[in-house]
Motif scaffolding. Structure first.
Motif, PDB file in Angstrom:
ATOM      1  N   UNK A  36       0.890  -1.118  -0.066  1.00  0.00           N
ATOM      2  CA  UNK A  36      -0.032  -0.032   0.054  1.00  0.00           C
ATOM      3  C   UNK A  36       0.746   1.342  -0.024  1.00  0.00           C
ATOM      4  N   UNK A  37       1.829   1.360   0.819  1.00  0.00           N
ATOM      5  CA  UNK A  37       2.763   2.617   0.893  1.00  0.00           C
ATOM      6  C   UNK A  37       3.548   2.623  -0.343  1.00  0.00           C
ATOM      7  N   UNK A  38       3.994   1.628  -0.870  1.00  0.00           N
ATOM      8  CA  UNK A  38       4.595   1.744  -2.218  1.00  0.00           C
ATOM      9  C   UNK A  38       3.979   2.177  -3.468  1.00  0.00           C
ATOM     10  N   UNK A  49      -3.499  -1.024 -10.338  1.00  0.00           N
ATOM     11  CA  UNK A  49      -2.995  -2.022 -11.142  1.00  0.00           C
ATOM     12  C   UNK A  49      -1.705  -2.388 -10.354  1.00  0.00           C
ATOM     13  N   UNK A  50      -1.109  -1.698  -9.718  1.00  0.00           N
ATOM     14  CA  UNK A  50       0.270  -1.970  -8.834  1.00  0.00           C
ATOM     15  C   UNK A  50      -0.026  -2.828  -7.831  1.00  0.00           C
ATOM     16  N   UNK A  51      -1.136  -2.340  -7.138  1.00  0.00           N
ATOM     17  CA  UNK A  51      -1.400  -3.383  -5.966  1.00  0.00           C
ATOM     18  C   UNK A  51      -2.066  -4.782  -6.417  1.00  0.00           C
ATOM     19  N   UNK A 176      -6.567  -9.062  -1.356  1.00  0.00           N
ATOM     20  CA  UNK A 176      -6.947  -8.545  -2.266  1.00  0.00           C
ATOM     21  C   UNK A 176      -8.006  -7.454  -2.164  1.00  0.00           C
ATOM     22  N   UNK A 177      -8.882  -8.261  -1.361  1.00  0.00           N
ATOM     23  CA  UNK A 177     -10.246  -7.447  -0.835  1.00  0.00           C
ATOM     24  C   UNK A 177      -9.715  -6.188  -0.170  1.00  0.00           C
ATOM     25  N   UNK A 178      -8.903  -6.249   0.684  1.00  0.00           N
ATOM     26  CA  UNK A 178      -8.483  -5.064   1.516  1.00  0.00           C
ATOM     27  C   UNK A 178      -7.595  -4.291   1.174  1.00  0.00           C
ATOM     28  N   UNK A 179      -6.870  -4.393  -0.023  1.00  0.00           N
ATOM     29  CA  UNK A 179      -5.776  -3.579  -0.600  1.00  0.00           C
ATOM     30  C   UNK A 179      -6.272  -2.270  -0.847  1.00  0.00           C
ATOM     31  N   UNK A 185      -7.305   4.510   2.749  1.00  0.00           N
ATOM     32  CA  UNK A 185      -7.164   5.314   4.098  1.00  0.00           C
ATOM     33  C   UNK A 185      -5.733   5.697   4.401  1.00  0.00           C
ATOM     34  N   UNK A 186      -4.741   4.963   4.086  1.00  0.00           N
ATOM     35  CA  UNK A 186      -3.387   5.295   4.257  1.00  0.00           C
ATOM     36  C   UNK A 186      -3.017   6.698   3.628  1.00  0.00           C
ATOM     37  N   UNK A 187      -3.704   6.840   2.439  1.00  0.00           N
ATOM     38  CA  UNK A 187      -3.377   8.039   1.444  1.00  0.00           C
ATOM     39  C   UNK A 187      -3.996   9.318   1.976  1.00  0.00           C
TER      40      UNK A 187
END
Length: 247
Positions: A36-38, A49-51, A176-179, A185-187
């Motif tokens: 998520x951070x990356x 797509x990255x996630x 996958x569902x939580x990503x 939320x982090x962003x």
């Protein structure tokens, strides 16, 4: 097929499956925070797509390692000793992965507190495609470390490969569902980013410690993370209440 039916009829197998799924989901939290951070550093249209690619790589690596489980188990055999301390390939992989996590989290924290940081080899001034490739490469490195640790732990809990496969698939589907919700939320909450980076520092230190033979119960680590997240949640509620009173 008969062997699978025999496994399905065994209550002990179902208990092992439930415990293994829970363990894989918990271990996947580390992986998911890092992804998520990356990916939040990417342009918005590339993040999802990255996630998906990062989590897909985690699934492929885990299933691939399960197909070579006999080889993976051998990674715990000592390969050399230093001052009487024996090191296996698993130890070396954990130490390398822990050092990478500590380096990456420290660098990200430095970027947060010092906006005038220098160019970054992965995301500074590079083309979007190179940046995307750099992020995926970093995710792949940590996917490998987390996958090896996950599979070795799974082997210690059950000897049935189908049980391991089901647990891995379920855990990755949960990731996958939580990503996307976790990444959003982090962003949207900058203080959560710093907390997550702190988690990565702690996880990196734990991996290094385990590589050197210091067994750190994961329950303590995740309890500390949960307590920190609870305090940060209370801080967020307090700030929201303050803004409402000020408005």
């Amino acid at each position: 097929m008969d062997a699978l039916m025999t496994l399905a009829a065994d209550p002990a197998v179902w208990a092992a499956l439930g415990a293994l799924i829970a363990m894989e989901v918990v271990l996947g939290i580390d992986n998911l925070i890092f992804i998520s951070i990356l990916t939040n550093k990417l342009p918005e249209h590339q993040r999802a797509r990255g996630r998906r690619i990062g989590i897909g790589l985690a699934l492929i690596l885990r299933l691939g390692l399960l197909s070579t489980v006999a080889f993976i188990v051998q990674l715990t055999a000592p390969v050399f000793s230093v001052f009487g301390k024996a090191f296996s390939w698993r130890d070396l992989i954990l130490i390398a992965g822990g050092l990478f996590l500590v380096w990456k989290a420290t660098k990200e924290i430095h970027h947060k507190v010092d906006p005038d940081h220098g160019p970054d080899m992965f995301d500074g001034g590079a083309a979007a495609a190179v940046t995307f490739g750099g992020v995926i490469f970093q995710i792949l490195l940590l996917d490998l470390v987390f996958s090896i640790d996950s599979i070795i732990t799974a082997v210690g809990m059950t000897e049935h490969i189908p049980v391991m496969v089901i647990a891995v698939i379920v855990a990755v589907l949960v990731m996958l569902l939580a990503a996307d919700p976790l990444a959003r939320f982090i962003d949207k909450n900058p203080t959560i980013v710093m907390l997550a980076l702190g988690f990565l520092l702690m996880i990196g230190g734990t991996l290094i410690g385990e590589g050197f033979g210091a067994h750190i119960p994961k329950g303590y680590i995740y309890a500390a993370m949960a307590f920190s997240a609870l305090i940060e949640g209370l801080n967020m509620m307090s700030r929201r209440a303050s803004r409402k009173r000020g408005g």
